[in-house]
Enzyme design. Structure first.
Site, mmCIF file in Angstrom:
data_model
loop_
_atom_site.group_PDB
_atom_site.id
_atom_site.type_symbol
_atom_site.label_atom_id
_atom_site.label_comp_id
_atom_site.label_asym_id
_atom_site.label_seq_id
_atom_site.Cartn_x
_atom_site.Cartn_y
_atom_site.Cartn_z
ATOM 1 N N ALA A 18 -36.949 24.300 20.899
ATOM 2 C CA ALA A 18 -36.143 23.453 21.780
ATOM 3 C C ALA A 18 -36.577 23.636 23.222
ATOM 4 O O ALA A 18 -36.776 24.774 23.694
ATOM 5 C CB ALA A 18 -34.671 23.797 21.630
ATOM 6 N N TYR A 56 -36.623 15.433 6.631
ATOM 7 C CA TYR A 56 -35.311 15.136 7.187
ATOM 8 C C TYR A 56 -35.479 14.733 8.638
ATOM 9 O O TYR A 56 -36.007 15.502 9.461
ATOM 10 C CB TYR A 56 -34.372 16.344 7.114
ATOM 11 C CG TYR A 56 -33.077 16.103 7.866
ATOM 12 C CD1 TYR A 56 -32.144 15.180 7.399
ATOM 13 C CD2 TYR A 56 -32.807 16.762 9.071
ATOM 14 C CE1 TYR A 56 -30.978 14.920 8.097
ATOM 15 C CE2 TYR A 56 -31.637 16.513 9.773
ATOM 16 C CZ TYR A 56 -30.731 15.591 9.278
ATOM 17 O OH TYR A 56 -29.578 15.330 9.971
ATOM 18 N N LYS A 69 -3.640 5.865 -3.776
ATOM 19 C CA LYS A 69 -4.638 5.039 -4.449
ATOM 20 C C LYS A 69 -5.464 4.207 -3.477
ATOM 21 O O LYS A 69 -6.682 4.088 -3.631
ATOM 22 C CB LYS A 69 -3.948 4.141 -5.473
ATOM 23 C CG LYS A 69 -4.902 3.295 -6.290
ATOM 24 C CD LYS A 69 -4.272 2.719 -7.536
ATOM 25 C CE LYS A 69 -3.061 1.889 -7.270
ATOM 26 N NZ LYS A 69 -2.601 1.175 -8.483
ATOM 27 N N ARG A 125 -1.875 6.914 -12.269
ATOM 28 C CA ARG A 125 -2.950 6.900 -13.257
ATOM 29 C C ARG A 125 -4.309 7.280 -12.688
ATOM 30 O O ARG A 125 -5.253 7.525 -13.437
ATOM 31 C CB ARG A 125 -3.023 5.519 -13.915
ATOM 32 C CG ARG A 125 -1.908 5.300 -14.939
ATOM 33 C CD ARG A 125 -2.119 4.006 -15.687
ATOM 34 N NE ARG A 125 -1.736 2.857 -14.900
ATOM 35 C CZ ARG A 125 -1.998 1.586 -15.240
ATOM 36 N NH1 ARG A 125 -2.665 1.336 -16.354
ATOM 37 N NH2 ARG A 125 -1.595 0.598 -14.474
ATOM 38 N N ALA A 175 0.821 -1.212 0.000
ATOM 39 C CA ALA A 175 0.000 0.000 0.000
ATOM 40 C C ALA A 175 0.856 1.263 0.000
ATOM 41 O O ALA A 175 0.459 2.298 0.532
ATOM 42 C CB ALA A 175 -0.923 0.002 1.224
ATOM 43 N N ASN A 183 -46.868 9.060 12.305
ATOM 44 C CA ASN A 183 -46.991 9.539 10.923
ATOM 45 C C ASN A 183 -46.323 10.902 10.822
ATOM 46 O O ASN A 183 -46.682 11.836 11.553
ATOM 47 C CB ASN A 183 -48.448 9.650 10.491
ATOM 48 C CG ASN A 183 -48.562 9.959 9.001
ATOM 49 O OD1 ASN A 183 -48.396 9.092 8.156
ATOM 50 N ND2 ASN A 183 -48.822 11.225 8.691
ATOM 51 N N GLN A 232 8.240 1.931 2.975
ATOM 52 C CA GLN A 232 9.029 1.828 1.746
ATOM 53 C C GLN A 232 9.316 3.268 1.316
ATOM 54 O O GLN A 232 8.463 3.940 0.735
ATOM 55 C CB GLN A 232 8.254 1.072 0.652
ATOM 56 C CG GLN A 232 9.083 0.839 -0.612
ATOM 57 C CD GLN A 232 8.273 0.197 -1.738
ATOM 58 O OE1 GLN A 232 7.038 0.281 -1.757
ATOM 59 N NE2 GLN A 232 8.954 -0.423 -2.686
ATOM 60 N N LYS A 242 -30.932 10.138 9.207
ATOM 61 C CA LYS A 242 -29.555 10.017 9.696
ATOM 62 C C LYS A 242 -29.574 9.698 11.190
ATOM 63 O O LYS A 242 -30.213 10.399 11.977
ATOM 64 C CB LYS A 242 -28.798 11.325 9.424
ATOM 65 C CG LYS A 242 -27.430 11.442 10.092
ATOM 66 C CD LYS A 242 -27.494 12.394 11.265
ATOM 67 C CE LYS A 242 -26.179 12.417 12.038
ATOM 68 N NZ LYS A 242 -26.301 13.193 13.305
#
Length: 436
Positions: A399, A336, A26, A19, A13, A347, A76, A321
């Site tokens: 709140a 959300y 990578k 490329r 790794a 509901n 390395q 989330k």
């Protein structure tokens, strides 16, 4: 089942991956939400390989962070080829007496079963080295496996050195190997650097072993996608599609209906119960649990930490989330839900938002059983909505202004619509209202 207790592994790794046209190493590029190197390490762990050395170089710190704990690292400093990378790992593997697996950190699709089968084939052949191969339709760019007329392994020829006849060979080298520890480093020290690039190639170990009358075997992967390495962005897309389809198949085989797999994105580490239905254009990230008989989509986005209990439904343009949606509860439109806990039979009206972030911290919203949340309600966390309560359309519940059980609130900011006398008694009925 083959035991891999005495097997040690080296994961390469250190490279940059020119490329990829990226500043990012990578192996840090992600496949379905997870860095490439994590797939390789997980496969090794699932196969039972506990002693793993990762060779790092480019973006060493980031690669170490992605690899996580439980592995050793060697550096390395100069990228001088795959053989040189394995030599860098020699001090960390001192005293190894069994087999050494060498895997590329940018080949994420190899499975634990194939790793086990490689080791089993290696032992059965009493080999010094075993090469993982596969037959693919387009072998361009891969090293070809050259055999004699009897099918015995002769050598690996790289594309740049292959004849026209050799280029037509479809069996290719995956870049994954099993070596007998006693043979690997002895042979590596005999490898001469490539005269063109000055690099030491791991494939050059094989002819040296054969010269010393040590056997070199091969094991062919049953699924060609397992040998797929990532070198370009296009490769990353192809690998994503391979893995995505495997995940979708696994869920469908377990009793999940996926209406249109081509438009459905599901990451690993998701649990979906039997008889659930996933509709088109749905994104389900890792760390999501969906119960039995649920419906998700179309155009839904479930993020990590989300739990849908049995019979829950999430619909059009709903994002969830780190929330739990209780049995039979529904959020069907334009909503959300973040850091929220919903009870049973809730509901959620269209356009509802749990405002969970105050600019510094995330806060929780709790919605108890049987609650009806009116369209375009904003619940500013932290806040609790009591059992069987109702919010009117467009209500903003601030709140700390919890909604009592059986209460009805409306307005900006939301206020109770119960009569003062009934409210004092604590068993209020909602006042009569016009048709909504």
């Amino acid at each position: 089942m083959v035991s891999l207790n005495n097997v040690r592994a080296v994961v390469l790794a250190a490279g940059r991956g020119v490329r990829m046209k990226s500043e990012k190493a990578k192996v840090l590029h992600e496949l379905l939400g997870r860095p490439l190197i994590q797939y390789v390490l997980r496969a090794l762990g699932s196969a039972g390989v506990k002693d793993v050395v990762v060779v790092v170089g480019h973006q060493e710190g980031e690669v170490k962070k992605a690899a996580g704990s439980g592995v050793a690292f060697v550096r390395q400093t100069e990228q001088k080829g795959t053989g040189h990378a394995v030599l860098c790992a020699a001090p960390a593997l001192k005293g190894a007496s069994g087999e050494i697996l060498v895997l590329a950190g940018d080949a994420p699709l190899v499975t634990p079963a194939t790793i086990e089968a490689m080791v089993a084939a290696h032992r059965e052949a009493d080999a010094a080295a075993t090469v993982l191969t596969s037959c693919i339709d387009d072998s361009t760019g891969y090293g070809r496996i050259v055999r004699d007329e009897a099918g015995k392994f002769l050598r690996i020829v790289e594309e740049g050195d292959a004849t026209d006849e050799e280029k037509r060979i479809q069996e290719v080298n995956s870049g994954a190997y099993v070596f007998a520890a006693r043979d690997l480093f002895r042979a590596l020290r005999e490898v001469a650097p490539n005269p063109k690039k000055g690099e030491i190639y791991l494939t050059d170990v094989l002819p040296i072993l054969m010269k010393h009358q040590r056997a070199v075997a091969t094991h062919r992967a049953s699924d060609p996608t397992e040998v797929y390495g990532i070198n370009t962005r296009r490769d990353l897309v192809a690998a994503t599609n391979f893995l995505r389809w495997h995940i979708l198949e696994r869920h469908m085989d377990a009793g999940v209906t996926i209406v249109d797999p081509s438009t459905t994105y599901i990451e690993e580490d998701t649990v979906i119960g039997q008889d659930s239905v996933i509709l088109p254009y749905t994104v389900i990230e890792g760390g999501v649990t969906i119960g039995r008989g649920c419906e998700v989509g179309p155009f839904s986005h479930l993020r990590p930490g989300t739990v849908l209990e049995d019979g829950a439904e999430v619909g059009n343009f709903v994002e969830v989330k780190k929330s739990r949606i209780g049995p039979g509860s529904k959020a069907k439109h334009l909503t959300y839900l973040g850091d929220a806990t919903l009870g049973a039979g809730v509901n959620i009206g269209a356009g509802t938002i749990t405002a969970n972030y105050d600019g510094k911290k995330k806060h929780a919203t709790i919605i108890e059983d049987g609650v009806h949340i009116g369209s375009n309600t904003v619940l500013v966390a932290p806040v609790r909505v009591g059992k069987n309560a109702t919010t009117g359309a467009g209500a903003v519940v601030l709140a700390g202004h919890d909604v009592a059980e059986d209460d009805v609130v409306a307005g900006v900011p939301a206020r109770s619509l119960r009569t003062p006398v009934a409210a004092a008694r604590g068993n209020a009925k909602p006042v009569k209202r016009g048709r909504r």
